[in-house]
Write a protein that holds these residues in place. Structure first.
Motif, short mmCIF file in Angstrom:
data_model
loop_
_atom_site.label_atom_id
_atom_site.label_comp_id
_atom_site.label_asym_id
_atom_site.label_seq_id
_atom_site.Cartn_x
_atom_site.Cartn_y
_atom_site.Cartn_z
N ALA A 146 0.82 -1.21 0.00
CA ALA A 146 0.00 0.00 0.00
C ALA A 146 0.86 1.26 0.00
CB ALA A 146 -0.93 -0.01 1.21
N ASP A 151 1.18 -0.70 -9.00
CA ASP A 151 -0.24 -0.99 -9.19
C ASP A 151 -0.46 -2.43 -8.71
OD1 ASP A 151 -0.72 1.51 -10.30
OD2 ASP A 151 -0.32 0.82 -12.34
N TRP A 152 -0.57 -2.58 -7.40
CA TRP A 152 -0.61 -3.89 -6.78
C TRP A 152 -2.02 -4.46 -6.71
CZ3 TRP A 152 -3.71 -3.81 -2.52
CH2 TRP A 152 -3.92 -2.57 -1.91
N LYS A 203 -4.72 -1.91 -6.79
CA LYS A 203 -4.71 -1.37 -5.43
C LYS A 203 -5.91 -1.88 -4.62
CE LYS A 203 -2.12 2.78 -6.75
NZ LYS A 203 -0.81 2.27 -6.31
#
Length: 210
Positions: A146, A151-152, A203
């Motif tokens: 986070a 761009d997880w 996200k």
């Protein structure tokens, strides 16, 4: 796509590599011991690297469209490994300007679905108590993601099983499927590959279960 897979010798990672190759992607599998990776095929590059060394990982992620990780603690004794290795991986991605990253966490880190029964609440609480150090590690891993520039997507499966790929499962962005108690490792891999190009999962934590 050009993909890099960490944890490629583990149950989920091996399935990601296998399915990605079958779909025609080019795959770089990052491993500590190449002898443990039984997967072969056109489009596969196997890279032996120290997963604690940012500079050693940079060539393996440079220019890739996405990085997928099956890394994580295999037992309570491995608590802490997810955060440490993810931190190194993030350093390599950010150094190379690679943004898309998908990792595996666990269902108990997501919210409890509305309508969950008392028994399921009790089981969840018991499992969380037994694996509290593992979940603390995964929680810190998610916090690292986070704070990152990537761009997880965090994929949160419940209890994992060794079952053939079905392609039939439920996903909930920002939550967990109600009464989702199990899922096969092959289907977790399938879900991660499907999410790679899905902007709606960026996200986000995504629960996946049968």
């Amino acid at each position: 796509m050009q993909l890099t897979v960490f944890g490629a010798t583990g149950g989920i990672g091996r399935e990601i590599v296998t399915q990605a190759l079958a779909a025609g992607h080019r795959v770089t599998a990052v491993v500590r011991d190449p002898a443990r990776l039984a997967v072969t095929g056109a489009g596969l590059e196997v890279v032996r690297a120290d997963l604690t060394d940012v500079d050693a990982l940079r060539p393996a992620v440079a220019g890739r469209d996405a990085v997928l990780s099956g890394l994580g603690p295999r037992s309570r004794k491995d608590a802490g490994v997810a955060t440490r290795l993810t931190r190194t991986m993030l350093g390599a991605l950010e150094a190379e300007g690679v943004r898309r990253l998908l990792v595996v966490s666990a269902a108990p880190l997501g919210p409890v679905p509305e309508g969950t029964g008392t028994l399921d609440h009790m089981v969840r609480g018991l499992v969380s108590a037994i694996l509290k150090h593992v979940y603390a590690d995964l929680r810190e891993m998610e916090a690292e993601l986070a704070r990152s520039a990537t761009d997880w997507t965090v994929v949160r499966p419940p209890r994992l099983q060794d079952k053939p790929l079905t392609g039939s499962y439920r996903t909930v962005v920002g939550g967990n499927p109600l009464k989702g108690r199990f899922i096969g490792r092959a289907d977790v891999a399938h879900a991660m590959l499907a999410m790679t190009g899905d902007p709606g999962t960026v996200k986000q934590g995504v629960g996946v279960a049968y």
